[in-house]
Design an enzyme around this catalytic site. Structure first.
Site, PDB file in Angstrom:
ATOM      1  N   CYS A 154       3.678  -4.355   6.700  1.00  0.00           N
ATOM      2  CA  CYS A 154       3.350  -4.144   5.361  1.00  0.00           C
ATOM      3  C   CYS A 154       4.615  -3.772   4.548  1.00  0.00           C
ATOM      4  O   CYS A 154       5.678  -3.147   4.905  1.00  0.00           O
ATOM      5  CB  CYS A 154       2.281  -3.075   5.131  1.00  0.00           C
ATOM      6  SG  CYS A 154       0.591  -3.734   5.719  1.00  0.00           S
ATOM      7  N   HIS A 212       0.763  -1.232   0.035  1.00  0.00           N
ATOM      8  CA  HIS A 212      -0.132  -0.048   0.093  1.00  0.00           C
ATOM      9  C   HIS A 212       0.965   1.303   0.015  1.00  0.00           C
ATOM     10  O   HIS A 212       1.998   1.222   0.314  1.00  0.00           O
ATOM     11  CB  HIS A 212      -0.950   0.058   1.282  1.00  0.00           C
ATOM     12  CG  HIS A 212      -0.155   0.212   2.676  1.00  0.00           C
ATOM     13  ND1 HIS A 212       0.099   1.405   3.139  1.00  0.00           N
ATOM     14  CD2 HIS A 212       0.246  -0.911   3.454  1.00  0.00           C
ATOM     15  CE1 HIS A 212       0.707   1.112   4.127  1.00  0.00           C
ATOM     16  NE2 HIS A 212       0.647  -0.057   4.430  1.00  0.00           N
TER      17      HIS A 212
END
Length: 330
Positions: free
Chosen positions: A138, A125
């Site tokens: 992440c 992301h």
């Protein structure tokens, strides 16, 4: 003090702190990848407008490489998991896409252009890029790059996270089509053993849609087919005496004009030069799968299909929704 109060007021009005945008435009395509500064990226989708996509995240250099149809179309700086929250290595597929996602674990932190890798919180992301690992696991990317990748990718896209740099290679049209296996699967295959009277089992209704992963273990003499992380089939296979397939991964790349299935080979970190790695011709001549089951497997192969193979056994894994198919030791 006034500036501080103004900033505090804006923070309250806007909710979560703003995400650093990174570069607005791509650097020149021939830019030295090592010279990219945090937040910078390269993107040229026109080099390969169509075909299966693979993203390779190289943790030591904090870079991600995007390949389409085996051709590199993008590179970006990233920020992966910080100490205590390390990003897991392995081969993943995109399980979910959400342009406006917010974290379920960290105070609804914004995660624009989120592409989920695991159901326990690991994703690609847009996010802050300080130039070193700083996330909770992440893989953060520049905003504009995340947008381009989000728009170009599809559910089931393969993502390789590694400490060893690898480059996809296009296999010839006659490359082996046999399914393949993992060092660790997220679902425990030993819970659904075939009975003495069963040569194979096929239950596609358990997961009607989604990306397909086919795994093969020459040690266990089994093929297992997963769709969207759920087992939909398994079969016994016969292996020629003394044959070892090595450890490898492939991604479906469509069919050519002659109807031959094409695959893109994804070298696995730590296994590229593995002793005893079989060539594709040897694999074709050494693995025997029931014809009826083979036809059923071929019927579900399509965009996003990943084939994984090893001479190792199928290890028990965690129950649940995690879908890491290969976890490396890197």
């Amino acid at each position: 003090m006034r500036l501080f109060l103004l900033a505090a007021s804006l923070s309250l009005l806007l909710g979560s702190p703003a995400i650093a945008q990174g570069a607005k435009t791509s650097s020149a395509f021939d830019t030295d990848v090592a010279a990219l500064k945090p937040g910078e990226f390269i993107w040229n989708g026109d080099l390969a407008p169509e075909g299966p996509m693979t993203v390779i995240v190289h943790l030591p250099t904090q870079r991600a490489f995007v390949y389409r149809n085996g051709i590199r179309i993008g590179v970006t700086t990233v920020s992966s998991g910080k100490p205590g929250h390390k990003t897991p290595t392995g081969i993943f597929t995109i399980l979910q896409k959400n342009k406006d996602h917010k974290s379920n674990l960290y105070n609804s932190a914004p995660m624009p252009y989120m592409q989920r890798l695991t159901w326990d919180g690991i994703a690609l992301h847009a996010g802050n890029l300080p130039g070193y690992p700083a996330s909770h696991g992440c893989i953060r990317m520049p905003m504009e790059f995340s947008k381009k990748l989000f728009e170009a990718s599809s559910m089931g896209m393969t993502v390789v996270v590694t400490n060893g740099l690898v480059t996809p290679e296009v296999a010839d049209a006659n490359a082996f089509l046999m399914p393949v296996t993992a060092k660790g699967v997220a679902d425990d295959p030993t819970l659904r053993r075939l009975s003495k009277d069963e040569n194979w089992r096929w239950t596609p209704e358990k997961s009607p849609t989604g990306p397909v992963t086919i795994v093969l273990s020459t040690d266990n003499e089994r093929v297992i087919v997963f769709r969207n992380g759920v087992e939909i089939g398994r079969s016994k296979v016969q292996i020629a005496k003394g044959f070892e397939i090595g450890t490898r991964a492939l991604q479906y790349a469509g069919t050519d004009a002659d109807g031959q299935t094409r695959w893109i080979f994804i070298p696995l970190p730590g296994y590229e030069t593995e002793k005893g790695q079989a060539d594709e011709k040897s694999a074709l001549q050494s693995i025997f799968i029931p014809a009826d089951f083979n036809r059923l497997v071929r019927s579900v192969i399509g965009p996003g299909t990943t084939v994984l193979a090893t001479h190792g056994g199928l290890n028990s894994g965690q129950a649940g929704k995690a879908t890491t198919v290969i976890a490396t030791d890197q």
